[in-house]
Design an enzyme around this catalytic site. Structure first.
Site, PDB file in Angstrom:
ATOM      1  N   HIS A  15      -7.353  -6.040  -0.038  1.00 35.32           N
ATOM      2  CA  HIS A  15      -6.329  -5.301   0.191  1.00 35.32           C
ATOM      3  C   HIS A  15      -5.864  -5.493   1.731  1.00 35.32           C
ATOM      4  O   HIS A  15      -6.570  -5.833   2.628  1.00 35.32           O
ATOM      5  CB  HIS A  15      -6.662  -3.685   0.361  1.00 35.32           C
ATOM      6  CG  HIS A  15      -5.805  -2.741   0.272  1.00 35.32           C
ATOM      7  ND1 HIS A  15      -4.786  -2.640  -0.704  1.00 35.32           N
ATOM      8  CD2 HIS A  15      -5.285  -1.997   1.316  1.00 35.32           C
ATOM      9  CE1 HIS A  15      -3.992  -1.500  -0.372  1.00 35.32           C
ATOM     10  NE2 HIS A  15      -4.080  -1.296   0.961  1.00 35.32           N
ATOM     11  N   SER A  47       0.864  -1.174  -0.059  1.00 36.57           N
ATOM     12  CA  SER A  47       0.047  -0.036   0.080  1.00 36.57           C
ATOM     13  C   SER A  47       0.757   1.232  -0.129  1.00 36.57           C
ATOM     14  O   SER A  47       1.874   1.299  -1.052  1.00 36.57           O
ATOM     15  CB  SER A  47      -1.085  -0.075   1.277  1.00 36.57           C
ATOM     16  OG  SER A  47      -2.149   0.848   0.893  1.00 36.57           O
ATOM     17  N   GLU A  59      -8.898  -5.593  -4.384  1.00 43.04           N
ATOM     18  CA  GLU A  59      -8.255  -4.444  -3.653  1.00 43.04           C
ATOM     19  C   GLU A  59      -9.444  -3.363  -3.338  1.00 43.04           C
ATOM     20  O   GLU A  59      -9.334  -2.883  -2.034  1.00 43.04           O
ATOM     21  CB  GLU A  59      -7.371  -3.740  -4.431  1.00 43.04           C
ATOM     22  CG  GLU A  59      -6.038  -4.555  -4.958  1.00 43.04           C
ATOM     23  CD  GLU A  59      -5.044  -4.410  -3.893  1.00 43.04           C
ATOM     24  OE1 GLU A  59      -5.334  -3.882  -2.756  1.00 43.04           O
ATOM     25  OE2 GLU A  59      -3.836  -4.998  -4.132  1.00 43.04           O
TER      26      GLU A  59
END
Length: 536
Positions: free
Chosen positions: A444, A188, A322
């Site tokens: 994610h 990230s 995600e």
């Protein structure tokens, strides 16, 4: 207890049992720079003051004082502005041959997170015979405020990361690590950081390989938008209305750290309305000042074309779903309302910043039709919404980055889609997506629980998840060791390098499968939109 001497003094760590069997050496809370307090706030990190005697290294150092991005509350872990500490975990302090080093940069939107064992326990990776380093760095205002002045040039948090890399270069041999074989990896905002290090003059020569998980510096959230105006807006939100350089600097320097952890200061109506995830502080294009090292300057696309360090091998990719993270930042009772009311929600952020309102409406209608046809957005087609959100947040820029990267002859790239699923996939529930999504989802952050032992996953290691962990960590550590994630046939697959024609990549699921042209249909649709409405 076990002792190691580094340049600044002697550290005393401990020997711990590994949850996968065996033991490893643990050294926590090691200072890699001076406390960035007082006049050092916003400045590049300064050298550690050496200590006399033996310094205990059995407890995590304080994390940067922070507002937890996901819970919406102040973090409960011990925290401080004095946060420049790292942790080193080694399977062997005196190996016959120095071991590969893996240097972890945590995510959290440049606002929250740490390298500590609450999320990033070392057991799985050190079990594959590498040295692991995890770090804390400055976050939010103290890490990423930019006034475009010599006093506050920006990117202090990124310069912290560089200082930690320099510490590794100077000291890691004492922990059994090879300073000439360092792989930086992050997820990230940590992945955004990794791709900035690939072009930063400050980082050149400090690492050999890189892994970017779910993010790049092309992502809108990784690039500071009007950082000086943002700084003035943050000051106004805290009660100070001024444009004067000196007044702004003195004001921000005088505030307690508690005031600087959640800097929501929208610059646009769209930000105010919360149409997307708003990460208001990120990496800035630094101005030049005498005697001040610049971490990053220029345009990210131009630097990607011309500024990537030669010969660095890269592994990068994303998880299958995600976009589920968006549920964490949206109202739970009417999640779909804004998507049905405002087609601007379907305009990629970069296009929204560069296009007229008329063009935005046209783009939004095209995107909505592509994903939903003539149907309203609802729980019945939430999969299509997640697909759109994934492209908008991570996937499009990741594929775009990969295509740019492999145009350079001297850089090799391995691309992946992470699709593992077991009881360790906790993040859909954590992000509030559980009430919308039934069955398998790979969200994610779901890749992290197969790389790190974490206090978040309070389930026993099953035979199935242990096998998945070993597959995942073998790919990551084999890449760190040799630049090839599948150097032998032990995983039953050969992961080909990504090239401009075949665009082969690995689907890292419960089985490992080679595929071609990631997200081909969606990518081509997005690429056409960008070519029509904006040029790089």
């Amino acid at each position: 207890m076990v002792q190691v001497r580094v340049r600044d003094g002697v550290l005393e760590g401990e020997v711990l049992d590994n949850v996968l069997g065996g033991q490893y050496y643990s050294f926590k809370g090691i200072p890699y720079a001076a406390p960035p307090l007082g006049d050092l706030r916003f400045k590049a990190p300064q050298p550690v003051i050496p200590w006399d005697g033996v310094r205990s290294a059995i407890a995590n150092g304080p994390i940067c004082h922070q507002f937890d991005l996901f819970t919406g509350k102040l973090c409960t872990e011990p925290s401080s502005e004095d946060c420049l500490y790292l942790n080193v975990y080694s399977p062997d302090l005196q190996p016959k041959k120095p071991l590969p080093v893996m240097f972890w940069i945590h995510g959290g939107g440049f606002l929250s997170g740490s390298g500590n064992t609450s999320y990033y326990g070392p057991d799985f990776l050190v079990n594959q015979n590498v040295v692991l380093v995890t770090i804390n760095y400055r976050l939010a205002v103290v890490g990423f405020l930019c006034l475009h002045t010599k006093e506050v040039p920006g990117n202090a948090g990124m310069k912290d990361q560089v200082a930690a890399l320099r510490w590794v270069k100077n000291n890691i041999r004492n922990f059994g690590g090879d300073p000439d074989n360092v792989t930086i990896f992050g997820e990230s905002a940590g992945a955004g950081s990794v791709t900035y290090h690939l072009v930063s003059p400050m980082s050149k020569g400090l690492f050999k390989r890189a892994i970017a998980q779910s993010g790049t510096n092309l992502s809108h959230w990784a690039r500071a938008f009007e950082p000086r105006l943002r700084a003035e807006a943050i000051a106004r939100s805290l009660g100070k209305n001024t444009k004067d350089d000196k007044e702004l600097y003195e004001f921000f320097k005088s505030l307690p750290i508690e005031k600087l952890t959640n800097p929501f200061a929208p610059l646009t109506v769209e930000e105010e309305a919360g149409l997307r995830i708003n990460i208001t502080l990120a990496v800035a294009d630094e101005k030049e000042f005498d005697g001040v090292e610049r971490f990053f300057y220029g345009d990210v696309y131009e630097r990607l074309h011309n500024g990537i360090h030669e010969g660095v091998e890269l592994m990068m990719g994303y998880t299958t779903d995600e976009g589920i993270i968006q549920f964490a930042f949206s109202p739970k009772d009417n999640f779909f309302d804004k998507y049905n009311k405002y087609v601007q929600c379907f305009v990629p952020v970069e296009l929204s910043l560069k296009c007229s309102a008329k063009d935005q409406l046209a783009i939004g209608q095209k995107v909505k039709k592509h994903y939903f046809g003539d149907k309203p957005v609802s729980k019945d087609n939430v999969d299509a919404l997640i697909k759109y959100l994934s492209m908008q947040m991570i996937d499009y820029n990741a594929i775009e980055y990969a295509k740019f990267f492999v145009q350079m002859d001297k850089n090799k790239l391995f691309f992946y889609q992470f699709d593992m699923y077991s009881e360790r996939n906790i993040w859909t529930e954590e992000f509030g997506g559980g009430s919308y999504i039934n069955g398998k989802s790979v969200c994610h952050c779901d890749d992290l629980t197969y790389l790190f032992s974490t206090e978040k996953v309070r389930v026993d290691l099953t035979t199935k998840s242990t096998k998945l962990i070993k597959n995942m960590t073998k790919l990551w550590t084999d890449f760190a060791k040799s630049g090839d994630p599948t150097p032998d046939s032990s995983l039953g697959v050969k992961w080909p390098a990504f090239d401009p024609k075949k665009e082969q990549y690995l689907i890292i699921g419960n089985d490992l499968v080679v595929a071609s042209h990631p997200n081909k249909e969606d990518f081509e649709f997005w690429e056409k939109l960008h070519q029509q409405y904006v040029k790089h």
